[in-house]
Design an enzyme around this catalytic site. Structure first.
Site, PDB file in Angstrom:
ATOM      1  N   ASP A   1       0.866  -1.189   0.000  1.00  0.00           N
ATOM      2  CA  ASP A   1       0.000   0.000   0.000  1.00  0.00           C
ATOM      3  C   ASP A   1       0.904   1.241   0.000  1.00  0.00           C
ATOM      4  O   ASP A   1       1.285   1.739  -1.064  1.00  0.00           O
ATOM      5  CB  ASP A   1      -0.905  -0.103   1.236  1.00  0.00           C
ATOM      6  CG  ASP A   1      -1.891   1.033   1.375  1.00  0.00           C
ATOM      7  OD1 ASP A   1      -2.081   1.783   0.417  1.00  0.00           O
ATOM      8  OD2 ASP A   1      -2.494   1.164   2.447  1.00  0.00           O
TER       9      ASP A   1
ATOM     10  N   PHE B   1      -9.689   0.100  -0.333  1.00  0.00           N
ATOM     11  CA  PHE B   1      -9.535  -1.002   0.617  1.00  0.00           C
ATOM     12  C   PHE B   1     -10.117  -2.292   0.040  1.00  0.00           C
ATOM     13  O   PHE B   1     -11.242  -2.307  -0.467  1.00  0.00           O
ATOM     14  CB  PHE B   1     -10.227  -0.653   1.937  1.00  0.00           C
ATOM     15  CG  PHE B   1      -9.898  -1.598   3.043  1.00  0.00           C
ATOM     16  CD1 PHE B   1      -8.647  -1.566   3.656  1.00  0.00           C
ATOM     17  CD2 PHE B   1     -10.822  -2.544   3.472  1.00  0.00           C
ATOM     18  CE1 PHE B   1      -8.330  -2.452   4.672  1.00  0.00           C
ATOM     19  CE2 PHE B   1     -10.517  -3.437   4.494  1.00  0.00           C
ATOM     20  CZ  PHE B   1      -9.264  -3.387   5.087  1.00  0.00           C
TER      21      PHE B   1
HETATM   22  P1  5GP Z   1       1.924  -0.691   3.736  1.00  0.00           P
HETATM   23  O1  5GP Z   1       2.967  -0.832   4.824  1.00  0.00           O
HETATM   24  O2  5GP Z   1       2.470  -0.938   2.355  1.00  0.00           O
HETATM   25  O3  5GP Z   1       1.222   0.645   3.841  1.00  0.00           O
HETATM   26  O4  5GP Z   1       0.794  -1.729   4.037  1.00  0.00           O
HETATM   27  C1  5GP Z   1       1.035  -3.087   3.997  1.00  0.00           C
HETATM   28  C2  5GP Z   1       0.046  -3.864   4.834  1.00  0.00           C
HETATM   29  O5  5GP Z   1      -1.163  -3.136   5.090  1.00  0.00           O
HETATM   30  C3  5GP Z   1      -0.396  -5.103   4.104  1.00  0.00           C
HETATM   31  O6  5GP Z   1       0.495  -6.168   4.320  1.00  0.00           O
HETATM   32  C4  5GP Z   1      -1.783  -5.324   4.668  1.00  0.00           C
HETATM   33  O7  5GP Z   1      -1.697  -6.060   5.871  1.00  0.00           O
HETATM   34  C5  5GP Z   1      -2.304  -3.957   4.973  1.00  0.00           C
HETATM   35  N1  5GP Z   1      -3.158  -3.406   3.890  1.00  0.00           N
HETATM   36  C6  5GP Z   1      -2.848  -2.420   3.015  1.00  0.00           C
HETATM   37  N2  5GP Z   1      -3.855  -2.169   2.163  1.00  0.00           N
HETATM   38  C7  5GP Z   1      -4.836  -3.037   2.503  1.00  0.00           C
HETATM   39  C8  5GP Z   1      -6.150  -3.294   1.964  1.00  0.00           C
HETATM   40  O8  5GP Z   1      -6.641  -2.673   1.006  1.00  0.00           O
HETATM   41  N3  5GP Z   1      -6.850  -4.286   2.572  1.00  0.00           N
HETATM   42  C9  5GP Z   1      -6.389  -5.004   3.645  1.00  0.00           C
HETATM   43  N4  5GP Z   1      -7.169  -5.941   4.139  1.00  0.00           N
HETATM   44  N5  5GP Z   1      -5.155  -4.797   4.163  1.00  0.00           N
HETATM   45  C10 5GP Z   1      -4.393  -3.826   3.597  1.00  0.00           C
END
Ligand code: 5GP
Length: 182
Positions: A110, A159
């Site tokens: 993300d 999301f």
């Molecule tokens: P980042 O550190 O890249 O911002 O986020 C990574 C983590 O956030 C992912 O491994 C996941 O656990 C959670 N995450 C990010 N976007 C989503 C989403 O759209 N849905 C869900 N269920 N989890 C997300």
């Protein structure tokens, strides 16, 4: 329950983004590419819990090379739909990665914060090589300069749930991936 037309959670409606068939076909293609590139190595696939457990199990079953696996766990969003900006290591790796070819298996990237943390964590462990495979990437949300070598699908900045991805720990067992309908 496993392939509903839509999923209602409170006031939120989730609609299909990728079907089970689309997901499996994409994972087969990723596995074929990885098998080709690692045919003279025995890579260690390292899954980031909890979200990557289904992707990991399907990905390695489509490989036609030998591999090893391990998992570690980072703190997640808790019950929220947006990142808190903090990452903590909740469960350490058990395997030795020194001099090994490692492939980090992510469910979704993300902002890239977790992946940045992972890159730093593993660069201290001196692997022979490190690559990253992520089933989903939200290019519009990326805030950190991270390298993702294999990408399943690029998705909008919304999301999603299903196929390992949760909302408040539920809905991981949906076979497809669903997106918040806003
Ligand atoms: P980042 O550190 O890249 O911002 O986020 C990574 C983590 O956030 C992912 O491994 C996941 O656990 C959670 N995450 C990010 N976007 C989503 C989403 O759209 N849905 C869900 N269920 N989890 C997300």
């Amino acid at each position: 329950m496993n392939s509903p037309e839509r999923v209602i959670i409170g006031n939120d409606e989730f609609v299909p983004l990728f079907t089970e068939e689309q997901i499996q076909n994409r994972i087969k293609a990723l596995a074929a590419q990885i098998s080709l590139e690692y045919k003279s190595s025995v890579p260690v696939f390292i899954g980031v819990l909890n979200g990557s457990f289904l992707f990991m199990s399907d990905l390695i079953r489509y490989l036609d090379i030998n591999c090893e696996i391990d998992f570690f766990k980072l703190s997640s969003y808790g019950d929220a739909k947006i990142s808190t900006g903090n990452v903590k290591l909740l469960k350490e790796l058990n395997c030795e990665v020194n001099d090994r070819d490692i492939i980090i298996v992510e469910d979704i990237v993300d902002t890239g914060l977790s992946l940045k943390y992972i890159e730093e964590l593993f660069s201290e462990k001196s692997p022979n090589s490190m690559k990253v495979v992520s089933l989903l990437v939200k290019p519009g949300s990326l805030k950190y300069d991270v390298k993702i070598d294999y990408i399943g699908f690029r998705i909008p900045d919304k999301f999603v749930i299903g196929y390992g991805l949760d909302f408040a720990q539920k809905y991981r067992n949906l076979r497809g991936i669903y997106v918040l309908n806003t």
